[in-house]
Design a protein around this motif. Structure first.
Motif, PDB file in Angstrom:
ATOM      1  N   TYR A  58       4.902   4.056   1.413  1.00 13.56           N
ATOM      2  CA  TYR A  58       4.222   3.073   1.398  1.00 13.56           C
ATOM      3  C   TYR A  58       4.381   2.221   2.638  1.00 13.56           C
ATOM      4  O   TYR A  58       5.355   2.196   3.358  1.00 13.56           O
ATOM      5  N   GLU A 119      -3.954   7.528  -0.535  1.00 20.32           N
ATOM      6  CA  GLU A 119      -4.565   6.513  -1.190  1.00 20.32           C
ATOM      7  C   GLU A 119      -4.388   6.540  -2.813  1.00 20.32           C
ATOM      8  O   GLU A 119      -5.308   6.679  -3.411  1.00 20.32           O
ATOM      9  N   ASP A 121      -3.054   4.681  -4.927  1.00 17.11           N
ATOM     10  CA  ASP A 121      -3.256   3.534  -5.686  1.00 17.11           C
ATOM     11  C   ASP A 121      -4.726   3.589  -6.119  1.00 17.11           C
ATOM     12  O   ASP A 121      -5.225   2.749  -7.084  1.00 17.11           O
ATOM     13  N   SER A 122      -5.635   4.424  -5.516  1.00 15.54           N
ATOM     14  CA  SER A 122      -7.088   4.036  -5.973  1.00 15.54           C
ATOM     15  C   SER A 122      -7.386   5.034  -7.461  1.00 15.54           C
ATOM     16  O   SER A 122      -8.020   4.790  -8.422  1.00 15.54           O
ATOM     17  N   LYS A 125      -4.300   2.386  -9.787  1.00 19.54           N
ATOM     18  CA  LYS A 125      -4.879   0.936 -10.224  1.00 19.54           C
ATOM     19  C   LYS A 125      -5.686   0.920 -11.656  1.00 19.54           C
ATOM     20  O   LYS A 125      -5.693   0.099 -12.202  1.00 19.54           O
ATOM     21  N   THR A 160       0.316   5.034  -0.222  1.00 20.46           N
ATOM     22  CA  THR A 160      -0.490   3.983  -0.421  1.00 20.46           C
ATOM     23  C   THR A 160      -0.233   2.773   0.314  1.00 20.46           C
ATOM     24  O   THR A 160       1.026   2.473   0.904  1.00 20.46           O
ATOM     25  N   ARG A 162      -0.990  -0.127  -0.818  1.00 21.47           N
ATOM     26  CA  ARG A 162      -0.819  -1.158  -1.857  1.00 21.47           C
ATOM     27  C   ARG A 162       0.259  -0.765  -3.166  1.00 21.47           C
ATOM     28  O   ARG A 162      -0.343  -0.538  -4.188  1.00 21.47           O
ATOM     29  N   PRO A 163       1.582  -0.573  -2.735  1.00 21.15           N
ATOM     30  CA  PRO A 163       2.432  -0.425  -3.714  1.00 21.15           C
ATOM     31  C   PRO A 163       2.558  -1.314  -4.784  1.00 21.15           C
ATOM     32  O   PRO A 163       2.671  -0.900  -6.028  1.00 21.15           O
ATOM     33  N   LEU A 166       0.036  -0.149  -8.127  1.00 17.23           N
ATOM     34  CA  LEU A 166       0.320   1.237  -8.454  1.00 17.23           C
ATOM     35  C   LEU A 166       0.647   1.131  -9.913  1.00 17.23           C
ATOM     36  O   LEU A 166       1.338   0.261 -10.467  1.00 17.23           O
TER      37      LEU A 166
END
Ligand code: ATP
Length: 267
Positions: A58, A119, A121-122, A125, A160, A162-163, A166
């Protein structure tokens, strides 16, 4: 390794020498990915507790997460399957789950193989927050990961920016339970990144990469690569339009100065 004919399967050609300033990350990756393949009996002798199935990288965009995953595959002579989380969530209901099962099936057939989920996170999330498909995708991914055994020569790397968003189920023990932060390059690393991305360019004698490195604090590797391309483009444009002061086909410090004024780091 066996190479399957598939558009997602690639054998990357990224070498450690293409990447600047991440020696500690490299050591970490080698211990997790290469050592168990090289010395499986030693890993067991040490209790097998160091064995991992997956790891999460990340950090800010453009800082070589993808590059590191490709390099570990190249340098350990493994196949490489790359998947983007955003592509999976865009698929029709049911299709993304099938795609994930497919990826793991292909990876097992192409062992030793690294699966790279960019990615992540997509997909992570969306569970419980937005649509149901996110839940199914995560569940399918977790099932597939649970079905893989450590030391079975399928290793999963997720990346990612955006950890923080997650799904926590993804980072539990047995899943992506090793976490590596890849941050912005420091002065030394930036200088090396300039070196790497100008090594095929005709550079004028006035080029000072140390100065360029200090002028780019806060920039990512991708920013620096972009800057080099802009400077080269300016030099070539100038040369082909016969406006060069020196008459030489080379990139000068002045081109970088202009590129720097034009180029705003976006990280
Ligand atoms: P994203 O989160 O946007 O997917 P990333 O962290 O995966 O980014 P990469 O795709 O690996 O970043 O890097 C983008 C490009 O920037 C690379 O192809 C490489 O050319 C250059 N780059 C980034 N970091 C470095 C580095 N440390 N050394 C050399 N080149 C770098």
């Amino acid at each position: 390794p066996t190479v399957l004919k598939d558009h997602m399967l690639e054998v990357p050609k990224v070498r450690w020498t293409d990447i600047a300033g991440l020696d500690d990350v490299r050591e970490h990756l080698e211990a997790m990915v290469i050592r168990p393949i090289k010395y499986p009996e030693l890993e067991m002798k040490f209790g097998g507790t160091l064995l991992r199935k997956g790891l999460l990288m990340y950090g800010p965009p453009g800082c070589a997460k993808t590059l590191m995953a490709q390099a570990i595959a190249t340098e350990s002579n493994q196949n490489f399957l790359a998947v983007k989380g955003s592509e999976l969530v865009q698929m029709y209901v049911g299709e993304s789950e099938r795609a994930i099962r497919n990826i793991f099936r292909r990876a097992r057939a192409a062992r030793p193989c690294i699966i790279f989920f960019d990615e992540i996170d997509s997909i992570g999330k969306s569970r419980g927050k937005t649509q149901d498909s996110g839940l199914n995708i995560v569940t399918t991914l977790l099932n597939e990961m649970d079905g893989i055994e450590a030391l079975k020569q399928v290793f999963i790397i997720a990346a990612t920016n955006r950890p923080d968003i997650l799904d926590s189920a993804l980072i539990r023990p047995g899943r992506f339970d090793a976490h590596i932060h890849i941050g912005l390059p420091n002065q030394d690393a930036r200088k090396q990144i300039f070196q790497i991305h100008t090594r095929k360019m005709p550079l004028a004698a006035d080029i000072d990469l140390t100065v360029l490195a200090s002028r780019t604090e806060g920039s990512s590797g991708a920013d620096i690569k972009g800057l080099c391309a802009i400077a080269a483009d300016m030099a070539l444009t100038e040369y082909t339009q016969h406006m060069t002061e020196s008459g030489a086909a080379e990139v000068r410090m002045a081109h970088f100065e202009r590129a720097l004024n034009k180029h705003v780091p976006h990280t």
